[in-house]
Design a protein around this motif. Structure first.
Motif, mmCIF file in Angstrom:
data_model
loop_
_atom_site.group_PDB
_atom_site.id
_atom_site.type_symbol
_atom_site.label_atom_id
_atom_site.label_comp_id
_atom_site.label_asym_id
_atom_site.label_seq_id
_atom_site.Cartn_x
_atom_site.Cartn_y
_atom_site.Cartn_z
ATOM 1 N N UNK A 1 -0.148 1.116 0.108
ATOM 2 C CA UNK A 1 0.977 1.026 -0.815
ATOM 3 C C UNK A 1 0.629 1.848 -2.046
ATOM 4 N N UNK A 2 1.277 2.983 -2.169
ATOM 5 C CA UNK A 2 1.148 3.767 -3.388
ATOM 6 C C UNK A 2 1.881 3.010 -4.487
ATOM 7 N N UNK B 1 8.158 -1.292 6.748
ATOM 8 C CA UNK B 1 8.530 -2.110 5.612
ATOM 9 C C UNK B 1 9.620 -1.445 4.788
ATOM 10 N N UNK B 2 10.419 -2.281 4.141
ATOM 11 C CA UNK B 2 11.361 -1.788 3.150
ATOM 12 C C UNK B 2 10.651 -1.549 1.829
ATOM 13 N N UNK B 3 11.419 -1.114 0.856
ATOM 14 C CA UNK B 3 10.850 -0.735 -0.439
ATOM 15 C C UNK B 3 10.631 -1.919 -1.367
ATOM 16 N N UNK C 1 6.774 1.516 -1.291
ATOM 17 C CA UNK C 1 6.781 0.528 -0.220
ATOM 18 C C UNK C 1 5.428 0.465 0.478
ATOM 19 N N UNK C 2 5.249 -0.601 1.223
ATOM 20 C CA UNK C 2 4.075 -0.742 2.070
ATOM 21 C C UNK C 2 4.280 0.149 3.299
ATOM 22 N N UNK D 1 -4.851 -0.314 -0.266
ATOM 23 C CA UNK D 1 -4.969 -0.323 1.189
ATOM 24 C C UNK D 1 -5.103 -1.765 1.651
ATOM 25 N N UNK D 2 -4.193 -2.144 2.533
ATOM 26 C CA UNK D 2 -4.193 -3.512 3.043
ATOM 27 C C UNK D 2 -4.581 -3.526 4.518
#
Lengths: 111, 113
Positions: free
Chosen positions: B37-38, A101-103, B42-43, B90-91
């Motif tokens: 994702x923090x 993923x991008x940001x 980003x994810x 968390x996903x």
């Protein structure tokens, strides 16, 4: 390891105008690209995808363009609506199973 | 419409404790994922799971992490000894095959104190 980059952290657009979100990648082996939309406290929601063998895919108000030579893809939303306000992530598939993923770009559509 | 569910929605734990995050993917899906994702970042891909085994994992997914699909419906992520830096959303995600998009769950917010 920034293989997928979204250089604009945020974007504001007037309602009814076009929103253009950009994404750059470095790995020429990516074979599939996706755009996701994310609202706060929710998981990402799939919007639209494109295979690396195509250069355009359209679904309603959403169109994704892929420029392989530039390693660049973009998502066009037209017309933009206030409900489109969210964070948009582009993602690329690497190999069979891995998605990078991008940001993210935070889009705000102003009424 | 079928959806991916995750429990709990928020988990607070002390550093060094074990946590198990649970996911119920969509029933006819075959590929299962965990991402994190923090906050504000980003994810990040953690691991993919197919045919009852890990198909790919990232450098983040070290020996402290494990995944399981114990009963054909649940898909779990275990962190053996949590660290402060494990605090994140968390996903879980799943999809049917490579031509279909991933469906994400709503996420579990893990806070390590």
């Amino acid at each position: 390891d920034q293989q997928v980059k979204q250089n604009s952290p945020s974007l504001s657009v007037q309602e009814g105008r076009i929103s253009i979100l950009n994404c750059d990648y470095t790995n020429s082996m990516f074979d599939y690209f996706l755009w996701y939309k994310k609202y706060p406290a929710e998981g990402p929601t799939f919007l639209i995808s494109i295979s690396s063998i195509k250069d355009k895919n359209e679904d309603g108000r959403f169109t994704v363009f892929l420029n392989k030579s530039a390693k660049h893809l973009s998502l066009h939303i037209v017309p933009s609506q206030p409900g489109d306000s969210a964070v948009y992530f582009c993602a690329a598939r690497s190999g069979t199973y891995k998605y990078i993923f991008g940001t993210g770009t935070r889009l705000k559509v102003l009424a | 419409e079928p959806e991916v569910t995750q429990t709990p929605s928020h988990q607070v734990t002390q550093m060094g404790q074990e946590v198990i995050l649970r996911c119920v993917p969509i029933s006819n899906h075959l590929y299962f994922y965990w991402y994190r994702q923090i906050l504000g970042q980003k994810v990040e891909f953690l691991v993919s799971f197919y045919n009852n085994e890990i198909s790919e994992k990232s450098e983040i997914f070290d020996d402290q992490f494990s995944v399981e699909r114990p009963d054909g419906s649940n898909f779990t992520l275990k962190i053996r000894s949590t660290k402060l830096e494990d605090s994140a959303m968390y996903f879980c995600a799943s999809y049917r095959d490579r031509n279909y998009e991933q469906y994400f769950g709503p996420g579990t917010r893990l806070t390590v104190t």
